[in-house]
Design a protein around this motif. Structure first.
Motif, PDB file in Angstrom:
ATOM      1  N   GLN A 262      -5.263  22.024  -2.530  1.00 13.52           N
ATOM      2  CA  GLN A 262      -4.050  22.780  -2.545  1.00 13.52           C
ATOM      3  C   GLN A 262      -3.887  23.174  -1.130  1.00 13.52           C
ATOM      4  OE1 GLN A 262      -4.024  26.267  -4.750  1.00 13.52           O
ATOM      5  NE2 GLN A 262      -1.882  26.749  -4.276  1.00 13.52           N
ATOM      6  N   ALA A 263      -5.035  23.635  -0.503  1.00 15.36           N
ATOM      7  CA  ALA A 263      -4.860  24.090   1.113  1.00 15.36           C
ATOM      8  C   ALA A 263      -4.476  23.019   2.038  1.00 15.36           C
ATOM      9  CB  ALA A 263      -6.181  24.826   1.363  1.00 15.36           C
ATOM     10  N   SER A 264      -5.255  21.824   1.617  1.00 16.91           N
ATOM     11  CA  SER A 264      -4.858  20.564   2.666  1.00 16.91           C
ATOM     12  C   SER A 264      -3.379  20.053   2.360  1.00 16.91           C
ATOM     13  CB  SER A 264      -5.841  19.440   2.074  1.00 16.91           C
ATOM     14  OG  SER A 264      -5.366  18.860   1.139  1.00 16.91           O
ATOM     15  N   ASP A 265      -2.570  20.391   1.376  1.00 14.83           N
ATOM     16  CA  ASP A 265      -1.291  19.955   1.065  1.00 14.83           C
ATOM     17  C   ASP A 265      -0.424  21.186   1.617  1.00 14.83           C
ATOM     18  OD1 ASP A 265      -2.091  17.468   0.612  1.00 14.83           O
ATOM     19  OD2 ASP A 265      -1.879  17.820  -1.632  1.00 14.83           O
ATOM     20  N   THR A 266      -0.963  22.402   1.853  1.00 15.75           N
ATOM     21  CA  THR A 266       0.087  23.428   2.244  1.00 15.75           C
ATOM     22  C   THR A 266       0.024  23.404   3.946  1.00 15.75           C
ATOM     23  OG1 THR A 266      -0.835  24.747   0.427  1.00 15.75           O
ATOM     24  CG2 THR A 266       0.036  26.109   2.159  1.00 15.75           C
ATOM     25  N   PRO A 267       1.619  23.701   4.414  1.00 18.53           N
ATOM     26  CA  PRO A 267       1.636  23.585   5.801  1.00 18.53           C
ATOM     27  C   PRO A 267       0.818  24.434   6.630  1.00 18.53           C
ATOM     28  CG  PRO A 267       3.690  23.425   4.578  1.00 18.53           C
ATOM     29  CD  PRO A 267       2.750  23.729   3.447  1.00 18.53           C
ATOM     30  N   SER A 268       0.507  25.564   6.117  1.00 19.27           N
ATOM     31  CA  SER A 268      -0.145  26.730   6.942  1.00 19.27           C
ATOM     32  C   SER A 268      -1.579  26.266   7.171  1.00 19.27           C
ATOM     33  CB  SER A 268      -0.143  28.068   6.557  1.00 19.27           C
ATOM     34  OG  SER A 268      -0.682  28.104   5.302  1.00 19.27           O
ATOM     35  N   PHE A 269      -2.101  25.193   6.162  1.00 14.77           N
ATOM     36  CA  PHE A 269      -3.596  25.050   6.224  1.00 14.77           C
ATOM     37  C   PHE A 269      -3.774  23.451   6.451  1.00 14.77           C
ATOM     38  CE2 PHE A 269      -4.418  28.931   3.881  1.00 14.77           C
ATOM     39  CZ  PHE A 269      -5.283  29.535   4.627  1.00 14.77           C
TER      40      PHE A 269
ATOM     41  N   LYS B 139       0.893  -1.191  -0.139  1.00 13.39           N
ATOM     42  CA  LYS B 139      -0.033  -0.060   0.025  1.00 13.39           C
ATOM     43  C   LYS B 139       0.777   1.332   0.068  1.00 13.39           C
ATOM     44  CE  LYS B 139      -3.978  -2.292   0.211  1.00 13.39           C
ATOM     45  NZ  LYS B 139      -4.642  -2.496  -0.890  1.00 13.39           N
ATOM     46  N   LYS B 140       2.066   1.166  -0.427  1.00 16.61           N
ATOM     47  CA  LYS B 140       2.989   2.302  -0.596  1.00 16.61           C
ATOM     48  C   LYS B 140       2.219   3.370  -1.654  1.00 16.61           C
ATOM     49  CE  LYS B 140       7.247   1.860  -1.117  1.00 16.61           C
ATOM     50  NZ  LYS B 140       8.528   1.348  -1.523  1.00 16.61           N
ATOM     51  N   ILE B 141       2.272   4.246  -1.245  1.00 18.38           N
ATOM     52  CA  ILE B 141       1.564   5.676  -2.060  1.00 18.38           C
ATOM     53  C   ILE B 141       2.506   6.826  -2.553  1.00 18.38           C
ATOM     54  CG2 ILE B 141       0.079   7.430  -2.239  1.00 18.38           C
ATOM     55  CD1 ILE B 141      -1.851   5.729  -0.242  1.00 18.38           C
ATOM     56  N   GLU B 142       2.640   7.183  -3.825  1.00 14.89           N
ATOM     57  CA  GLU B 142       3.523   8.085  -4.134  1.00 14.89           C
ATOM     58  C   GLU B 142       2.688   9.266  -4.866  1.00 14.89           C
ATOM     59  OE1 GLU B 142       6.443   8.904  -8.101  1.00 14.89           O
ATOM     60  OE2 GLU B 142       5.796   6.844  -7.558  1.00 14.89           O
ATOM     61  N   LYS B 143       2.840  10.576  -4.266  1.00 16.94           N
ATOM     62  CA  LYS B 143       2.171  11.520  -4.737  1.00 16.94           C
ATOM     63  C   LYS B 143       2.744  12.424  -5.944  1.00 16.94           C
ATOM     64  CE  LYS B 143      -0.193  12.662  -0.585  1.00 16.94           C
ATOM     65  NZ  LYS B 143      -0.655  13.666   0.753  1.00 16.94           N
ATOM     66  N   ILE B 144       1.961  12.545  -6.958  1.00 16.04           N
ATOM     67  CA  ILE B 144       2.947  13.320  -7.939  1.00 16.04           C
ATOM     68  C   ILE B 144       2.007  14.570  -8.334  1.00 16.04           C
ATOM     69  CG2 ILE B 144       3.641  11.336  -9.128  1.00 16.04           C
ATOM     70  CD1 ILE B 144       1.245  11.349 -11.010  1.00 16.04           C
ATOM     71  N   SER B 145       1.235  15.074  -7.194  1.00 15.20           N
ATOM     72  CA  SER B 145       0.328  16.287  -7.398  1.00 15.20           C
ATOM     73  C   SER B 145       1.139  17.495  -7.459  1.00 15.20           C
ATOM     74  CB  SER B 145      -0.593  16.320  -6.011  1.00 15.20           C
ATOM     75  OG  SER B 145      -1.069  17.614  -6.098  1.00 15.20           O
ATOM     76  N   CYS B 146       0.432  18.313  -8.609  1.00 10.10           N
ATOM     77  CA  CYS B 146       1.094  19.515  -8.725  1.00 10.10           C
ATOM     78  C   CYS B 146       0.412  20.627  -7.934  1.00 10.10           C
ATOM     79  CB  CYS B 146       0.567  20.195 -10.177  1.00 10.10           C
ATOM     80  SG  CYS B 146      -1.065  20.603 -10.216  1.00 10.10           S
ATOM     81  N   TYR B 147      -0.326  20.098  -6.748  1.00 10.72           N
ATOM     82  CA  TYR B 147      -0.624  20.894  -5.586  1.00 10.72           C
ATOM     83  C   TYR B 147       0.378  20.837  -4.515  1.00 10.72           C
ATOM     84  CZ  TYR B 147      -5.186  21.213  -8.206  1.00 10.72           C
ATOM     85  OH  TYR B 147      -6.011  21.298  -9.065  1.00 10.72           O
ATOM     86  N   SER B 148       1.600  20.292  -4.875  1.00 10.42           N
ATOM     87  CA  SER B 148       2.594  20.015  -3.726  1.00 10.42           C
ATOM     88  C   SER B 148       3.108  21.359  -2.908  1.00 10.42           C
ATOM     89  CB  SER B 148       3.827  19.527  -4.407  1.00 10.42           C
ATOM     90  OG  SER B 148       4.766  19.579  -3.352  1.00 10.42           O
ATOM     91  N   SER B 149       3.059  21.195  -1.653  1.00 14.12           N
ATOM     92  CA  SER B 149       3.508  22.337  -0.893  1.00 14.12           C
ATOM     93  C   SER B 149       4.730  23.150  -1.454  1.00 14.12           C
ATOM     94  CB  SER B 149       3.689  21.974   0.708  1.00 14.12           C
ATOM     95  OG  SER B 149       4.534  20.938   0.913  1.00 14.12           O
ATOM     96  N   ASN B 150       5.705  22.457  -2.049  1.00 16.47           N
ATOM     97  CA  ASN B 150       6.954  22.914  -2.431  1.00 16.47           C
ATOM     98  C   ASN B 150       6.790  23.737  -3.900  1.00 16.47           C
ATOM     99  OD1 ASN B 150       8.440  21.449  -0.766  1.00 16.47           O
ATOM    100  ND2 ASN B 150       8.515  19.608  -1.970  1.00 16.47           N
ATOM    101  N   SER B 151       5.638  23.784  -4.372  1.00 15.02           N
ATOM    102  CA  SER B 151       5.173  24.511  -5.626  1.00 15.02           C
ATOM    103  C   SER B 151       4.955  25.995  -5.212  1.00 15.02           C
ATOM    104  CB  SER B 151       4.027  23.803  -6.417  1.00 15.02           C
ATOM    105  OG  SER B 151       3.513  24.806  -7.304  1.00 15.02           O
TER     106      SER B 151
END
Length: 550
Positions: free
Chosen positions: A318-325, A291-303
């Motif tokens: 996007q907000a759920s993947d952003t540290p502040s939110f 059940k290993k999961i890899e995220k390739i989202s463009c909504y990454s917090s590094n973006s």
């Protein structure tokens, strides 16, 4: 006395004590507290129909409502307050605009003075909160922005707001226009040889609105979102049907066939939305065993910026993947916001379209004026652009007058979070305040002697100058909790009506019965059958596909 007898006596005394405490609490809740509240407001000159033990004024409320809604309104009158808010219309004549009415043991203070309403929603809004919705309504609207409070509500609104910025909505105009054109194309095969067709617009506009709401919520995931919202539409029908039945406490927990179907739909909706969230994040299951999961989202917090569209789902992810939110937004929150948006957006916009079409059918002189403006600004063949829409001043006036006479929400409720002074009145903590929006919109003292007449010209100088008080027009609420989707509702209605006016003239069907009724929102009790007549010029109205892509 033997130990068995002693134990029996202890048990008996315990039961007696519990029953006594429960009984005392019921006396306090159902008799002493209402009497104390009545006395508190009576000393301030605020009266109302007398409280009756346990039932309050429910018997009179139901009786007035049933009597008022038993017959359609004669002569297509817009004086709908006696029908829609019959209890307020009746008791205001006796007790004035500020009185207390009892919904069971819950007293609600009615407030219709615009100055007091301004205090509640703006200058002293921090002292009031939104009350809990009816359980069946809560089931429909979800646990999203409509019902959230405090810091979590503020977080969610900040995240969702960009979806409804006017520039973002204007970019959706070509898509909105295409859905309207597609609807009108579906009418064509059903027309008579004379180019005439009878349509119940209340049904068609709900379908039309569903499409636009789905695109706004899900953007590029439109097809998946549409399937989910179809399930929620079925759930809404089940809940609406239950809402019309006599309410039995705890009924929604009973394993009836309706409830079982609703629970099953709710489970499928949640599962489908969670799957869609994973898809939009670009989640891949690389190994089913681990059940290993890899995220390739463009909504990454590094973006530094989102590469996705400014739709509701994308912004929430996007907000759920952003540290502040991240800690404030969970996948479950995203699910609830999507449900809330579909419920509120669909009902509000479709009702606005329905009532505005009915009003233009009732008042052909304004229909002609609106059509002349649309043809002058947009031409007879072209789809309105974002620049065209802002020039349709007459249509804006008509929509505002429709919202005044037939606001989607006829009343709203706030609860005092603490003891507060309201215009000189002492309001105890926990008091519920009922703001009858419909009554404010139809008030003769504020709007003039023609308050119950359709007169869009009153908005010719803007909303703030339409009445004697600048806050007498509140169809989407007021203050920080103003409906976040109002720009979408008005823009969609304006665009749809402009395209319809380019192609059709219309009138009320002989079968139309004017019967505005509240079932969650204000809607036509017997539908809204309208006869559309194709304009002669419509024969040559071939839509330029390039216009739809602008």
């Amino acid at each position: 006395m033997g130990p068995e007898v002693l134990i029996s006596w202890v048990k008996l005394l315990s039961v007696f004590f519990i029953v006594s405490v429960f009984g005392l609490n019921m006396v306090v809740l159902l008799w002493w507290r209402p009497r104390r509240i009545e006395d508190h407001f009576s000393k301030q000159g605020i009266r109302g129909p007398p409280y009756r033990f346990f039932i309050g004024n429910v018997k009179e409320l139901v009786s007035m409502m049933l009597t008022a809604s038993s017959q359609p309104m004669p002569n297509f009158s817009h004086n709908i307050l006696p029908r829609v808010l019959s209890f307020y219309h009746h008791w205001k004549k006796i007790y004035g605009g500020t009185f207390i009415v009892w919904f069971g043991a819950t007293g609600r203070l009615t407030v219709s003075d615009p100055d007091l309403i301004r205090e509640i929603f703006t200058s002293k809004s921090e002292y009031y909160e939104k009350n809990e919705a009816h359980p069946l309504i809560k089931q429909l609207e979800g646990d999203g922005l409509l019902s959230l409070k405090g810091e979590k509500w503020a977080h969610h609104r900040k995240i969702i707001a960009p979806t409804f910025h006017m520039e973002n909505l204007k970019s959706m105009i070509p898509v909105m226009a295409s859905t309207v054109v597609e609807m009108l194309e579906e009418w064509r095969p059903k027309m008579s040889d004379t180019g005439e067709i009878e349509i119940d617009v209340s049904n068609w506009f709900q379908t039309l609105t569903e499409d636009v709401i789905t695109r706004t919520a899900f953007g590029s995931s439109y097809e998946e979102g549409k399937a989910i919202f179809k399930l929620q539409a079925k759930q809404m029908l089940l809940a609406s049907d239950a809402f019309q039945k006599v309410f039995i406490p705890g009924y929604r927990f009973l394993p009836t066939q309706r409830n079982i179907n609703s629970w099953r739909l709710n489970k499928v909706i949640r599962k489908s939305l969670m799957k869609l969230i994973d898809q939009r994040r670009g989640t891949k299951i690389l190994n089913d065993d681990s059940k290993k999961i890899e995220k390739i989202s463009c909504y990454s917090s590094n973006s530094s910026s989102s590469c996705g569209p400014k739709d509701l789902l994308g912004l929430m992810i996007q907000a759920s993947d952003t540290p502040s939110f991240k800690s404030a937004i969970t996948p479950q929150d995203i699910v609830e916001e999507c449900k809330s948006f579909f419920f509120a957006g669909k009902q509000t916009t479709s009702n606005l379209l329905t009532w505005t079409t009915v009003l233009l059918a009732m008042h052909p002189q304004w229909q002609v004026r609106a059509r002349d403006e649309v043809l002058k600004v947009c031409g007879a063949r072209d789809i309105p652009t974002k620049d065209d829409v802002v020039k349709l001043k007459t249509l804006s006036m008509i929509i505002n007058e429709s919202l005044r006479l037939y606001p989607p929400t006829v009343a709203t409720i706030r609860r005092a979070k603490t003891d507060v002074d309201l215009g000189g009145y002492k309001i105890p903590r926990g008091t519920e305040l009922l703001i009858p929006i419909l009554a404010v919109h139809h008030d003769l003292a504020t709007w003039g002697n023609d308050a119950n007449e359709f007169n869009p010209a009153r908005f010719s100088d803007g909303v703030a100058r339409a009445a004697k008080h600048p806050l007498a027009f509140i169809p989407f609420g007021l203050g920080v909790r103003t409906c976040i989707g109002q720009n979408l509702a008005v823009l969609h209605a304006k665009l749809a009506l402009a395209i319809i006016l380019q192609r059709f003239r219309f009138k009320l069907s002989p079968s139309y019965q004017h019967a505005p009724t509240v079932l969650i929102l204000l809607h036509p009790q017997h539908g809204a059958p309208i006869i559309f007549q194709r304009l002669e010029e419509e024969e040559g109205n071939v839509v330029d596909p390039a216009r739809l892509k602008e």
